[in-house]
Structure formats: C-alpha cells, structure tokens
Design a protein around this motif. Structure first.
Motif: not given
Ligand code: SAM
Length: 228
Positions: A5, A23, A46, A48, A74-75, A92-94
């Motif tokens: 992916r 992310g 990131e 987190v 964030s973003g 990706a992946g959200m």
C-alpha cells in the motif's frame, strides 16, 4: 518491509519532490523514498507523541536526519510554506473525512502544492467531493488489495479549469470506474452483495427506503455491467 500500500502511494510521488507526509507514524514512507533517491527531502508530520518518537528514532537509525525532519504537529501545521518549499503532500491510512478535514483546516497553505497523494481507508465519496469543491482535479487513481483489504489511492492537482465530476465519478472514482480493474470489480461485487443483504431486511412497507437501495443496487450493477 514497507507495505505494498505505501509502496504504491510512493510510486505517485514525483522525482525530486519536497514532501510532507502527514500522519507519518513510523516515517516508513519518507524513509523509503529518500533511500530510493526519489525525493530531495521530507517533513514527517505526526500529531501523537508515541508515533512521533518512533518516527524520530527510525529516521536517526537510518542516518537520514539531514533529509527528513520529523515534526510534532497536527496536519498542515507541520510546515511553513514560506520556508519549507513543500510541493507534494501524502496522507495515507486515515479516513476520507479526516483527510479532507486536515486539508481544509488551513487551505491557504495548499497554494504552492502541486500534488496531493491521498490514501483514504474509507469515505472516498466525501474526499472526492471535497477535492472537487476546492479546485483539485483528480489526475490518477488506483485500487489495490493487501492482506484481504481494499485500498484506494487518489492523486489530485490544483486546477483552475476543473472537469466537473458526476455523481458516478464521486462514488466509484472518475478513473477507477472507467478502468474497471479486477480489484475494482471485486470491491463493487462485495458492495452489491452487502446492499442486497440490507435490502432483503427492509420491510416491504418501507417503500422509500427500498427504492433507495434498489437505486443504489441498479447503479452498482450498471457499473459492473451485470444489469442486462
Ligand atoms: N501514514 C501511515 C500509513 O499509511 O501507514 C500511518 C497511518 S496511521 C493509521 C495514522 C497516523 O496519523 C497515526 O499515527 C496518527 O497519529 C496520525 N494522525 C492522525 N491525525 C493527524 C493529524 N491531524 N495530523 C498529523 N497526524 C495525524
């Protein structure tokens, strides 16, 4: 080893791009792209702390701290358009809603971006609709499977002269629905079965609800060419 992916997401990144990966989690994608010589540099964003720490230590372990900057943000807050020279963004992946929210939060920062490479886990209709409403043209799409999961990749570029997407384009993908790959068929055959199962549970008296599902089913059959 990098997932298929993320490898496929990376295939859409232009040669010599200056990338923001939002992310980024472990920063696997930017690390892969720098190692391949595909990109000049990257910011791995990131929000987190845990994933941020892991991104930082992975980048350091590969000796790539000069070309990949890891930022806790964030973003789009992870970059400064005046300083960082970002021209490509991957997310990706959200979920598709979250991706659209991230892009919409400070949209003025997208002015200098020439390519968005997005891999929503769901909410594709919503994301395509957002792109359309914000002057991004979908230029490439891809559907793939990995570990029995289906993933779509949507690539978009800013455009002053948008080709209007139809409702079918938004739902099935303007490129995917014309390509009709084997994986695309698998996805919509499975959606078709799911819709038929729901329909069979709707009481005959609920005419409007039934019609709604009959219409959706007819649309999917049309796209799959199975209605005749
Ligand atoms: N992009 C990687 C991939 O495709 O394998 C990681 C996907 S992971 C499921 C989603 C990551 O996005 C998480 O690490 C999460 O912390 C991060 N994330 C969620 N919202 C974010 C935001 N607004 N800004 C930056 N990162 C965010």
């Amino acid at each position: 080893k990098l997932s298929i992916r993320l490898q496929e997401v990376g295939e859409f990144v232009p040669q010599d791009a200056v990338l923001l990966d939002i992310g980024s989690d472990h920063a696997y994608l930017p690390i892969h792209l720098v190692k391949m010589g595909r990109i000049k540099s990257a910011i791995a964003g990131e929000v987190v702390q845990g994933p941020y720490d892991s991104a930082k230590s992975n980048v350091a372990a590969f000796g790539l701290s000069d070309s990949i900057t890891v930022r806790l943000a964030s973003g789009l807050a992870a970059f400064d358009p005046e300083i960082d020279g970002i021209d490509t963004i991957t997310i990706a992946g959200m979920g598709g809603h979250l991706i659209a929210d991230i892009l919409g939060e400070s949209q003025e920062k997208l002015a200098q971006i020439s390519r968005l490479i997005l891999q929503p886990n769901n909410g594709e209709w919503y994301l395509r609709n957002w792109l359309q409403a914000h002057q991004f043209q979908i230029s490439h799409e891809m559907i793939l499977t990995e570990n029995d999961k289906l993933y779509e990749i949507i690539v978009a570029c800013p455009s002053k002269t948008l080709l209007e997407l139809s409702e079918d384009d938004l739902r099935f993908g303007p490129i995917l629905r014309r390509e009709k790959s084997e994986i695309f068929r698998l996805k919509w055959q499975s959606e078709l079965r799911a819709h038929q199962a729901i329909l069979s549970q709707i009481p005959v008296s609920a005419t409007d609800k039934r019609q709604e599902f009959l219409d959706k089913i007819a649309k999917i059959e049309e796209v799959l060419d199975v209605s005749k």
